[in-house]
Design a protein around this motif. Structure first.
Motif, PDB file in Angstrom:
ATOM      1  N   THR A  42     -10.975   0.158  -0.887  1.00  0.00           N
ATOM      2  CA  THR A  42     -10.878  -1.285  -0.700  1.00  0.00           C
ATOM      3  C   THR A  42     -11.813  -1.766   0.407  1.00  0.00           C
ATOM      4  O   THR A  42     -11.673  -2.875   0.910  1.00  0.00           O
ATOM      5  CB  THR A  42      -9.428  -1.697  -0.373  1.00  0.00           C
TER       6      THR A  42
ATOM      7  N   SER B  92     -14.109   0.135   6.160  1.00  0.00           N
ATOM      8  CA  SER B  92     -13.488   0.273   7.475  1.00  0.00           C
ATOM      9  C   SER B  92     -12.333   1.267   7.407  1.00  0.00           C
ATOM     10  O   SER B  92     -11.852   1.639   6.333  1.00  0.00           O
ATOM     11  CB  SER B  92     -12.978  -1.076   7.980  1.00  0.00           C
TER      12      SER B  92
ATOM     13  N   ASP C 160      -9.315   0.791   8.029  1.00  0.00           N
ATOM     14  CA  ASP C 160      -8.088   0.176   7.522  1.00  0.00           C
ATOM     15  C   ASP C 160      -8.018   0.158   6.002  1.00  0.00           C
ATOM     16  O   ASP C 160      -6.968  -0.143   5.437  1.00  0.00           O
ATOM     17  CB  ASP C 160      -7.975  -1.268   8.024  1.00  0.00           C
ATOM     18  N   CYS C 161      -9.121   0.468   5.348  1.00  0.00           N
ATOM     19  CA  CYS C 161      -9.182   0.368   3.889  1.00  0.00           C
ATOM     20  C   CYS C 161      -8.547   1.571   3.204  1.00  0.00           C
ATOM     21  O   CYS C 161      -8.474   2.663   3.765  1.00  0.00           O
ATOM     22  CB  CYS C 161     -10.625   0.201   3.448  1.00  0.00           C
TER      23      CYS C 161
ATOM     24  N   PHE D 163      -2.216  -3.424   0.710  1.00  0.00           N
ATOM     25  CA  PHE D 163      -3.305  -2.812   1.464  1.00  0.00           C
ATOM     26  C   PHE D 163      -4.289  -3.885   1.916  1.00  0.00           C
ATOM     27  O   PHE D 163      -4.304  -5.006   1.405  1.00  0.00           O
ATOM     28  CB  PHE D 163      -4.041  -1.755   0.624  1.00  0.00           C
ATOM     29  N   TYR D 164      -5.112  -3.514   2.893  1.00  0.00           N
ATOM     30  CA  TYR D 164      -6.180  -4.388   3.367  1.00  0.00           C
ATOM     31  C   TYR D 164      -7.409  -4.155   2.495  1.00  0.00           C
ATOM     32  O   TYR D 164      -7.726  -3.020   2.148  1.00  0.00           O
ATOM     33  CB  TYR D 164      -6.513  -4.066   4.826  1.00  0.00           C
ATOM     34  N   SER D 165      -8.096  -5.237   2.130  1.00  0.00           N
ATOM     35  CA  SER D 165      -9.310  -5.091   1.331  1.00  0.00           C
ATOM     36  C   SER D 165     -10.389  -6.032   1.835  1.00  0.00           C
ATOM     37  O   SER D 165     -10.113  -7.165   2.251  1.00  0.00           O
ATOM     38  CB  SER D 165      -9.037  -5.380  -0.142  1.00  0.00           C
ATOM     39  N   GLU D 166     -11.626  -5.554   1.788  1.00  0.00           N
ATOM     40  CA  GLU D 166     -12.773  -6.370   2.136  1.00  0.00           C
ATOM     41  C   GLU D 166     -13.242  -7.117   0.885  1.00  0.00           C
ATOM     42  O   GLU D 166     -13.120  -6.605  -0.236  1.00  0.00           O
ATOM     43  CB  GLU D 166     -13.888  -5.479   2.693  1.00  0.00           C
TER      44      GLU D 166
END
Length: 218
Positions: free
Chosen positions: A28, A31, A33-34, A65-68
């Protein structure tokens, strides 16, 4: 995921290169955090037809989840599948700990086949399994180590035992063709593959085609 292939007694006498595993992941973002949302692999024994190679393909679901933004665009189809309520589509996914366990089982199977390769090559790799992929050393390998450490710690320890620190980036094989380390999309134009799909299993096969093209096996 295809682990149904029966174990074969491979003969590497006619192989043009040492067996390796082509690995690709979808995430995702880049980084820390992905999340890793797909893991795929193709074990290229250097002998078998491409359509008979052992493969692994697992999509991973999360509660959130975190995604860019760029990753959302690239993985739109995969994310839509993850959100689907269709039972058949959901069957393509599993949770991260199970995905880690399945992936390690695949790597261990690949590793066991490599043990029958000639001793001269074993000495150069320490008998471990070589991972191939575009930017695999800088991106996929670190991401996989982090993924396993978080979701399948037992597998993370085993990963260190069977995976070589040596890796294969197909771009380096095509330096003389381009004058630089080309992208997988550029390599696909030479090997006859379609544009990169950003589906992990397709990308893993792109690497196999790149290696076999240089080895004169296509």
């Amino acid at each position: 995921m295809d682990l149904s292939n029966e174990t074969k007694s491979y003969s590497y006498k006619d192989a043009k290169y040492r067996p390796y595993v082509s690995v690709d992941i979808e995430t995702t973002g880049i980084s820390d955090d992905c999340a890793v949302i797909q893991i795929a692999g193709v074990f290229d024994d250097g002998v078998s037809p491409i359509n008979e190679l052992k493969t692994f393909n697992q999509k991973i679901r999360y509660r959130g989840f975190y995604s860019e933004p760029v990753a959302i665009k690239i993985n739109q189809k995969l994310l839509e599948q993850m959100a689907s309520r269709d039972e058949e589509t959901q069957a393509l996914f599993c949770h991260a700990p199970e995905a880690g366990k399945k992936f390690l089982a695949f790597l261990e199977d690949c590793f066991s086949h490599c043990q029958s390769y000639d001793t001269a090559n074993e000495l150069r790799t320490g008998g471990k399994l070589v991972m191939a992929g575009k930017n695999v050393a800088a991106f996929d390998d670190p991401k996989l180590r982090k993924f396993l450490s978080e979701h399948y710690p037992k597998g993370a320890k085993q990963y260190d035992k069977i995976m070589s620190y040596k890796t294969l980036d197909p771009g380096s094989m095509y330096y003389t063709d381009f004058g630089y380390n080309p992208s997988l999309s550029a390599i696909n134009e030479i090997t006859g593959r379609n544009e990169v799909t950003h589906d992990a299993i397709d990308d893993a096969f792109d690497v196999v085609y790149a290696v076999r093209h240089k080895a004169g096996m296509l």
